[in-house]
Design a protein around this motif. Sequence first.
Motif, mmCIF file in Angstrom:
data_model
loop_
_atom_site.group_PDB
_atom_site.id
_atom_site.type_symbol
_atom_site.label_atom_id
_atom_site.label_comp_id
_atom_site.label_asym_id
_atom_site.label_seq_id
_atom_site.Cartn_x
_atom_site.Cartn_y
_atom_site.Cartn_z
ATOM 1 N N THR A 1 0.835 -1.212 0.000
ATOM 2 C CA THR A 1 0.000 0.000 0.000
ATOM 3 C C THR A 1 0.862 1.250 0.000
ATOM 4 O O THR A 1 0.561 2.220 -0.710
ATOM 5 N N CYS B 1 -7.903 2.769 0.210
ATOM 6 C CA CYS B 1 -6.822 2.028 0.858
ATOM 7 C C CYS B 1 -7.119 1.801 2.337
ATOM 8 O O CYS B 1 -7.834 2.577 2.963
ATOM 9 N N GLN B 2 -6.527 0.739 2.864
ATOM 10 C CA GLN B 2 -6.636 0.452 4.288
ATOM 11 C C GLN B 2 -5.507 1.184 5.015
ATOM 12 O O GLN B 2 -4.336 0.848 4.847
ATOM 13 N N GLY C 1 -4.391 2.274 8.829
ATOM 14 C CA GLY C 1 -4.680 2.117 10.244
ATOM 15 C C GLY C 1 -3.952 3.139 11.093
ATOM 16 O O GLY C 1 -3.440 4.143 10.603
ATOM 17 N N ASP D 1 -8.021 9.534 12.347
ATOM 18 C CA ASP D 1 -7.833 9.034 10.990
ATOM 19 C C ASP D 1 -6.717 9.818 10.291
ATOM 20 O O ASP D 1 -6.827 11.042 10.141
#
Length: 229
Positions: A31, A137-138, A140, A158
């Motif tokens: 990613t 996209c992920q 975290g 976030d």
Amino acid sequence: EEGGLRADMAAGFSLGEIGALTYTRAVDLETGFHLVCRRGELMQAAAEEQPTAMAAVLKLSNEEVEQVCAQFAQVYPVNYNCPGQVSVACAKEQLAPFSAAVKAAGGRALPLKVRGGFHSPFMATAAQGFAQVLEECQVGQPEMPLYSNRTGAVYEGDPKPLLSQQIASPVRWETIVRNMIAAGADTFVELGPGKTLCGLIEKIDKTVKTYALSTQADLETILKEVKGC
């Protein structure tokens, strides 16, 4: 990390923030690589929309640079690198008169070898496009404190909004470094080619140690001197 050295906190300058995001496990390696590529494509497209330029302003305070920029419609302070060094982005035709104004104020403007007005309103379309990329996209939470270019402070909540906004916003590098030192950082390891960031950090605070890691020999030296400190 394979050598036994792990950071307590992380930050990256501009594009380097994606590398730092990956290092802190907020995104996986695939990613992170995808984000680097898409970010570059979007910024290139934005740079082609209007002729722009950048310059590093030396010998003036942040406030003095801001005052000179305010005299022009399309000149923006964008990289707060260290005391006495601020980069600006501008419309290409304003570079010469801006440089003259900097000289009149007692400073010096050095044109940068780039073809875009990065971290300024000229990058608005790139920031908007990157926000859409991030939504797919992920992303975290970082596993350690990660400092934001946009705010100069540790990421909270976030990360996506600040990651997209930073493309069209100033890089608060001096603030980041000072905040990291205040949080306990006394040794900085710069990952990647060259030692530009080490030079900036040394100008911000001469009491901290800096190491530039570009080669295998650099890695061996750093592991020997820093590991276990």
